[in-house]
Design a protein around this motif. Structure first.
Motif, PDB file in Angstrom:
ATOM      1  N   LEU A 181       5.046  10.043   1.144  1.00  0.00           N
ATOM      2  CA  LEU A 181       5.024   8.745   1.821  1.00  0.00           C
ATOM      3  C   LEU A 181       3.627   8.144   1.818  1.00  0.00           C
ATOM      4  O   LEU A 181       3.477   6.921   1.717  1.00  0.00           O
ATOM      5  CB  LEU A 181       5.566   8.885   3.242  1.00  0.00           C
ATOM      6  N   GLU A 182       2.621   8.966   1.904  1.00  0.00           N
ATOM      7  CA  GLU A 182       1.254   8.448   1.838  1.00  0.00           C
ATOM      8  C   GLU A 182       0.959   7.822   0.483  1.00  0.00           C
ATOM      9  O   GLU A 182       0.150   6.894   0.381  1.00  0.00           O
ATOM     10  CB  GLU A 182       0.245   9.566   2.123  1.00  0.00           C
ATOM     11  N   ALA A 183       1.626   8.323  -0.547  1.00  0.00           N
ATOM     12  CA  ALA A 183       1.392   7.812  -1.904  1.00  0.00           C
ATOM     13  C   ALA A 183       2.331   6.669  -2.273  1.00  0.00           C
ATOM     14  O   ALA A 183       2.267   6.154  -3.391  1.00  0.00           O
ATOM     15  CB  ALA A 183       1.549   8.952  -2.917  1.00  0.00           C
ATOM     16  N   THR A 184       3.209   6.253  -1.363  1.00  0.00           N
ATOM     17  CA  THR A 184       4.188   5.203  -1.644  1.00  0.00           C
ATOM     18  C   THR A 184       3.658   3.869  -1.123  1.00  0.00           C
ATOM     19  O   THR A 184       3.638   3.629   0.086  1.00  0.00           O
ATOM     20  CB  THR A 184       5.542   5.526  -0.977  1.00  0.00           C
ATOM     21  N   SER A 186       0.046   9.694  13.116  1.00  0.00           N
ATOM     22  CA  SER A 186       0.565   9.316  11.791  1.00  0.00           C
ATOM     23  C   SER A 186       1.582   8.185  11.908  1.00  0.00           C
ATOM     24  O   SER A 186       2.616   8.328  12.567  1.00  0.00           O
ATOM     25  CB  SER A 186       1.212  10.531  11.121  1.00  0.00           C
ATOM     26  N   ALA A 187       1.298   7.071  11.235  1.00  0.00           N
ATOM     27  CA  ALA A 187       2.235   5.952  11.235  1.00  0.00           C
ATOM     28  C   ALA A 187       3.508   6.333  10.478  1.00  0.00           C
ATOM     29  O   ALA A 187       4.620   5.963  10.876  1.00  0.00           O
ATOM     30  CB  ALA A 187       1.587   4.728  10.604  1.00  0.00           C
ATOM     31  N   ALA A 188       3.362   7.077   9.394  1.00  0.00           N
ATOM     32  CA  ALA A 188       4.534   7.489   8.618  1.00  0.00           C
ATOM     33  C   ALA A 188       5.448   8.384   9.434  1.00  0.00           C
ATOM     34  O   ALA A 188       6.679   8.267   9.357  1.00  0.00           O
ATOM     35  CB  ALA A 188       4.092   8.204   7.339  1.00  0.00           C
ATOM     36  N   ALA A 189       4.868   9.277  10.214  1.00  0.00           N
ATOM     37  CA  ALA A 189       5.677  10.160  11.059  1.00  0.00           C
ATOM     38  C   ALA A 189       6.421   9.355  12.115  1.00  0.00           C
ATOM     39  O   ALA A 189       7.575   9.663  12.454  1.00  0.00           O
ATOM     40  CB  ALA A 189       4.792  11.217  11.716  1.00  0.00           C
ATOM     41  N   THR A 190       5.792   8.317  12.642  1.00  0.00           N
ATOM     42  CA  THR A 190       6.446   7.465  13.633  1.00  0.00           C
ATOM     43  C   THR A 190       7.629   6.730  13.019  1.00  0.00           C
ATOM     44  O   THR A 190       8.703   6.616  13.628  1.00  0.00           O
ATOM     45  CB  THR A 190       5.441   6.447  14.207  1.00  0.00           C
ATOM     46  N   VAL A 191       7.452   6.241  11.802  1.00  0.00           N
ATOM     47  CA  VAL A 191       8.534   5.547  11.117  1.00  0.00           C
ATOM     48  C   VAL A 191       9.668   6.520  10.795  1.00  0.00           C
ATOM     49  O   VAL A 191      10.855   6.191  10.950  1.00  0.00           O
ATOM     50  CB  VAL A 191       8.011   4.855   9.842  1.00  0.00           C
TER      51      VAL A 191
END
Length: 341
Positions: free
Chosen positions: A38-41, A74-79
């Motif tokens: 997700l960090e690379a997307t 982490s914003a990705a973890a929240t999403v």
């Protein structure tokens, strides 16, 4: 591989090898690959698709919760927490679970938190659209806003607009809106659905997956009419059905980048062209599917849509028929012949 030995593969990640790897780790309770993926997307369309597929697997475990505990900022973890909460609420609703209301409320709160944490992300708004179908009576104000055009219905248009603002013509957002139409307690579901997909597909740019939306409504109507039980089925060979297939082929398949084409959209297009007896065109789409396939819409052409073996049998029969027709026809005129040549 010869048609008689070919066996299709079902995998939610399709040709996305990085997503397949992350899903494999996720199934064993490991979250680092998901985080790194997700960090690379960077593309919102791919981000939306990947988070949706990941959530379908993560909803059965506490892996995302563990990730959030390890990386609370982490914003990705929240999403992903938002995604998982919505997936669980939708499953509870489907199964008539007694805690559906509580899960719905938890998911709604998670969506709002994710929207606040990642204001540029369309996914929290897509998730709120997904939850809208649980409000079958449209009790909430945000689920009965005035439509943006004639022949449309009151609904969660504000939520769709928020997703659209962040990722114009977001595929999942419009599919969630279509599911909301099906859940409405009115007697005009399908006519409203037809109006919606025509409005959405006509306003979408060339190459947009929204060009395929009319094929989904055509499949849904076929399912509700028990089309496979009719002795003479003309549903797929009418002028309107053939036109919908051609438009999706030329306005989406022929111009969309191959990495943005989902297996489900490809399957619906191959199915529509095969049903309309446009075998050579359908063969191109079957080739694009490669080794992969999806159970839907093929399952609706069987007497038991719940039996995946029957769906695979229909898929294989259609694929073999179309590839054989393409071989018999020989090389085509190519793109220079015009959109309908």
């Amino acid at each position: 591989m010869a048609p008689d030995t070919f066996r299709p593969v079902y995998h939610p990640a399709g040709e996305d090898t990085e997503l397949r790897s992350a899903l494999q780790d996720l199934r064993t309770g490991r979250w680092l690959s998901m985080r790194n993926l997700l960090e690379a997307t960077a593309d919102w369309a791919l981000w939306t698709q990947r988070t949706q597929v990941l959530a379908a697997v993560a909803a059965g475990s506490d892996t995302v919760q563990t990730w959030r505990a390890e990386e609370p900022d982490s914003a990705a973890a929240t999403v992903m927490h938002c995604r998982v909460a919505v997936e669980r609420a939708l499953r509870a609703h489907r199964d008539a679970h007694r805690h559906t209301q509580d899960l719905w409320h938890e998911a709604w709160e998670a969506c709002r938190a994710a929207a606040h944490r990642s204001p540029e992300d369309p996914v929290p708004w897509v998730c709120l659209l997904a939850l809208a179908r649980l409000d079958e009576g449209q009790r909430l104000d945000e689920h009965r806003m005035a439509p943006p055009g004639p022949m449309l219905f009151p609904g969660p248009w504000g939520l769709l607009a928020q997703a659209d603002k962040r990722d114009p013509h977001n595929r999942e957002a419009y599919h969630r809106m279509l599911q909301f139409v099906y859940a409405r307690r009115t007697g005009a579901h399908l006519s409203e659905a037809v109006n919606f997909v025509q409005w959405a597909s006509s306003s979408a740019p060339l190459g947009s997956p929204l060009k395929v939306l009319p094929l989904y409504v055509r499949v849904e109507r076929y399912r509700r009419e028990n089309g496979q039980e009719k002795a003479l089925d003309l549903h797929w060979v009418t002028d309107d059905a053939a036109r919908d297939g051609r438009l999706a082929l030329h306005d989406w398949f022929d111009v969309a980048h191959t990495t943005t084409r989902t297996l489900l959209d490809l399957s619906h297009l191959a199915h529509a062209l095969w049903g309309a007896l446009q075998f050579a065109d359908a063969a191109r789409v079957f080739e694009a599917l490669g080794p992969f396939y999806t159970t839907l819409p093929w399952a609706y052409r069987t007497p038991d849509p719940g039996d995946p073996a029957l769906a695979e049998e229909v898929f294989l029969r259609a694929r073999a028929r179309c590839l054989a027709a393409a071989r018999d026809a020989g090389p085509g005129p190519g793109p220079a012949a015009g959109p309908y040549g």
